[in-house]
Design a protein around this motif. Structure first.
Motif, PDB file in Angstrom:
ATOM      1  N   UNK A  56       0.852  -1.072  -0.106  1.00 53.83           N
ATOM      2  CA  UNK A  56      -0.106   0.094  -0.086  1.00 53.83           C
ATOM      3  C   UNK A  56       0.977   1.204  -0.035  1.00 53.83           C
ATOM      4  N   UNK A  57       2.045   1.261   0.734  1.00 57.78           N
ATOM      5  CA  UNK A  57       2.925   2.469   0.749  1.00 57.78           C
ATOM      6  C   UNK A  57       3.532   2.495  -0.569  1.00 57.78           C
ATOM      7  N   UNK A  58       3.597   1.492  -1.636  1.00 58.84           N
ATOM      8  CA  UNK A  58       4.176   1.798  -2.853  1.00 58.84           C
ATOM      9  C   UNK A  58       3.416   2.998  -3.553  1.00 58.84           C
ATOM     10  N   UNK A  59       2.118   3.353  -3.193  1.00 58.33           N
ATOM     11  CA  UNK A  59       1.314   4.651  -3.779  1.00 58.33           C
ATOM     12  C   UNK A  59       2.201   5.900  -3.914  1.00 58.33           C
ATOM     13  N   UNK A  60       2.959   6.138  -2.840  1.00 57.12           N
ATOM     14  CA  UNK A  60       3.901   7.043  -2.841  1.00 57.12           C
ATOM     15  C   UNK A  60       4.596   7.567  -3.837  1.00 57.12           C
ATOM     16  N   UNK A  61       5.158   6.419  -4.717  1.00 58.62           N
ATOM     17  CA  UNK A  61       5.827   6.706  -5.914  1.00 58.62           C
ATOM     18  C   UNK A  61       5.058   7.204  -7.130  1.00 58.62           C
ATOM     19  N   UNK A  62       3.636   7.176  -6.968  1.00 56.73           N
ATOM     20  CA  UNK A  62       2.893   7.434  -8.019  1.00 56.73           C
ATOM     21  C   UNK A  62       2.787   8.863  -8.150  1.00 56.73           C
ATOM     22  N   UNK A  63       2.997   9.971  -7.275  1.00 57.18           N
ATOM     23  CA  UNK A  63       2.827  11.227  -7.250  1.00 57.18           C
ATOM     24  C   UNK A  63       4.048  12.075  -6.821  1.00 57.18           C
ATOM     25  N   UNK A  64       3.911  13.146  -7.396  1.00 58.84           N
ATOM     26  CA  UNK A  64       4.970  14.318  -6.956  1.00 58.84           C
ATOM     27  C   UNK A  64       4.189  15.004  -5.689  1.00 58.84           C
ATOM     28  N   UNK A  65       3.117  14.938  -5.462  1.00 60.90           N
ATOM     29  CA  UNK A  65       2.401  15.660  -4.308  1.00 60.90           C
ATOM     30  C   UNK A  65       2.578  15.007  -3.069  1.00 60.90           C
ATOM     31  N   UNK A  66       2.043  15.632  -2.063  1.00 64.46           N
ATOM     32  CA  UNK A  66       2.064  14.801  -0.770  1.00 64.46           C
ATOM     33  C   UNK A  66       1.528  13.584  -0.557  1.00 64.46           C
ATOM     34  N   UNK A  67       2.170  12.843   0.338  1.00 62.76           N
ATOM     35  CA  UNK A  67       1.841  11.336   0.359  1.00 62.76           C
ATOM     36  C   UNK A  67       1.532  11.109   1.937  1.00 62.76           C
ATOM     37  N   UNK A  68       0.565  10.401   2.319  1.00 61.94           N
ATOM     38  CA  UNK A  68       0.581   9.664   3.563  1.00 61.94           C
ATOM     39  C   UNK A  68      -0.042   8.358   3.790  1.00 61.94           C
ATOM     40  N   UNK A  69       0.406   7.703   4.544  1.00 60.32           N
ATOM     41  CA  UNK A  69      -0.086   6.251   4.860  1.00 60.32           C
ATOM     42  C   UNK A  69      -1.070   6.271   6.100  1.00 60.32           C
ATOM     43  N   UNK A  70      -2.254   6.080   6.037  1.00 63.59           N
ATOM     44  CA  UNK A  70      -3.135   6.034   7.354  1.00 63.59           C
ATOM     45  C   UNK A  70      -3.503   4.521   7.840  1.00 63.59           C
ATOM     46  N   UNK A  71      -3.154   4.406   8.810  1.00 62.20           N
ATOM     47  CA  UNK A  71      -3.442   3.065   9.565  1.00 62.20           C
ATOM     48  C   UNK A  71      -4.531   3.363  10.441  1.00 62.20           C
ATOM     49  N   UNK A  72      -5.955   2.641   9.890  1.00 61.79           N
ATOM     50  CA  UNK A  72      -6.957   2.548  10.717  1.00 61.79           C
ATOM     51  C   UNK A  72      -6.888   1.538  11.937  1.00 61.79           C
ATOM     52  N   UNK A  73      -7.173   2.109  13.167  1.00 61.68           N
ATOM     53  CA  UNK A  73      -7.209   1.210  14.157  1.00 61.68           C
ATOM     54  C   UNK A  73      -8.472   0.495  14.174  1.00 61.68           C
ATOM     55  N   UNK A  74      -8.426  -0.761  14.875  1.00 59.69           N
ATOM     56  CA  UNK A  74      -9.596  -1.462  14.908  1.00 59.69           C
ATOM     57  C   UNK A  74     -10.819  -0.867  15.440  1.00 59.69           C
ATOM     58  N   UNK A  75     -11.956  -1.088  14.740  1.00 60.01           N
ATOM     59  CA  UNK A  75     -12.886  -0.023  15.048  1.00 60.01           C
ATOM     60  C   UNK A  75     -13.888  -0.820  16.008  1.00 60.01           C
ATOM     61  N   UNK A  76     -14.567  -0.074  16.780  1.00 58.86           N
ATOM     62  CA  UNK A  76     -15.681  -0.548  17.708  1.00 58.86           C
ATOM     63  C   UNK A  76     -16.955  -0.230  17.071  1.00 58.86           C
ATOM     64  N   UNK A  77     -17.924  -1.011  17.087  1.00 56.01           N
ATOM     65  CA  UNK A  77     -19.424  -0.673  16.564  1.00 56.01           C
ATOM     66  C   UNK A  77     -19.169  -1.311  15.001  1.00 56.01           C
ATOM     67  N   UNK A  78     -18.504  -2.210  14.482  1.00 52.99           N
ATOM     68  CA  UNK A  78     -18.984  -2.747  13.266  1.00 52.99           C
ATOM     69  C   UNK A  78     -18.562  -1.609  12.226  1.00 52.99           C
ATOM     70  N   UNK A  79     -19.102  -1.943  11.182  1.00 50.47           N
ATOM     71  CA  UNK A  79     -18.758  -1.122   9.692  1.00 50.47           C
ATOM     72  C   UNK A  79     -19.228   0.587  10.196  1.00 50.47           C
ATOM     73  N   UNK A  80     -19.847   1.001  10.954  1.00 51.05           N
ATOM     74  CA  UNK A  80     -20.089   2.176  11.312  1.00 51.05           C
ATOM     75  C   UNK A  80     -18.929   2.960  11.782  1.00 51.05           C
ATOM     76  N   UNK A  81     -18.010   2.031  12.488  1.00 44.17           N
ATOM     77  CA  UNK A  81     -17.136   2.656  13.496  1.00 44.17           C
ATOM     78  C   UNK A  81     -16.110   3.118  12.309  1.00 44.17           C
ATOM     79  N   UNK A  82     -15.805   2.039  11.305  1.00 49.47           N
ATOM     80  CA  UNK A  82     -14.963   2.340  10.291  1.00 49.47           C
ATOM     81  C   UNK A  82     -15.186   3.511   9.379  1.00 49.47           C
TER      82      UNK A  82
END
Length: 201
Positions: free
Chosen positions: A155-181
């Protein structure tokens, strides 16, 4: 929340009937995923972000896979449809196979129309096989906590696709099912788009 369907590739427009949005975000789901599943996320994004959700041809034909005709063909059709929606800052969000389509649409917007997306959000997909950056827009790649290390690096390899800003966001385990995500993703999208606007991106 108001829903309209229009365009060549079943584009569902989810907007607030009384409050014009500051941003628009085109969402490209994964193959058989229904755009209706986006309603919770879209409601959380309103009224700041109006959602344009693509439904692929044949998505409800359960006798076979969606008739998308290949990523490039679908991206051409989606690009043509989105040109009518570029009067406000436009972000793109692609999930899994939808990430490939969103990337191709972002390239067409920049290279053929001179429209730089506010942000390209990528979820659950590794970067494409290519050489050299082809985008100028910010790219945000999403993955989940406790994902295998190899997947995170992919997933981090997307960084090489742009000259603009890049960030990798790791979503924590959600509480409350899909609504949490949905809430986590909505908060991330809001923060990214609003901070980008303040920085003049």
């Amino acid at each position: 929340m108001t829903l309209d369907t229009r365009g060549d590739v079943d584009l569902i427009n989810i907007r607030h009937p009384m409050s014009p949005s500051t941003f628009r975000m085109a969402f490209f789901p994964h193959l058989l995923d229904s755009s209706v599943r986006l309603l919770d996320l879209a409601e959380l994004l309103l009224p700041t972000v109006e959602v344009l959700a693509f439904q692929y041809p044949g998505a409800y034909d359960f006798d076979g896979p969606p008739r998308i005709g290949g990523t490039a063909k679908l991206a051409d059709r989606a690009f043509g449809t989105l040109m009518a929606w570029t009067d406000r800052p436009l972000a793109l969000f692609g999930h899994r196979v939808g990430a490939d389509v969103a990337y191709e649409v972002a390239k067409r917007l920049e290279q053929e129309a001179g429209v730089v997306p506010a942000t390209l959000f990528i979820s659950g997909r590794g970067g494409p096989a290519r050489t050299g950056p082809e985008l100028r827009c910010p790219v945000v790649a999403l993955t989940r906590e406790h994902s295998p290390r190899a997947l995170v690096e992919d997933v981090r390899s997307w960084e090489s696709c742009t000259t603009g800003p890049f960030s990798l966001e790791v979503l924590p385990r959600a509480h409350g099912g899909p609504d949490g995500y949905s809430r986590q993703v909505a908060n991330l999208v809001h923060d990214q788009l609003i901070s980008g606007e303040n920085k003049g991106l």
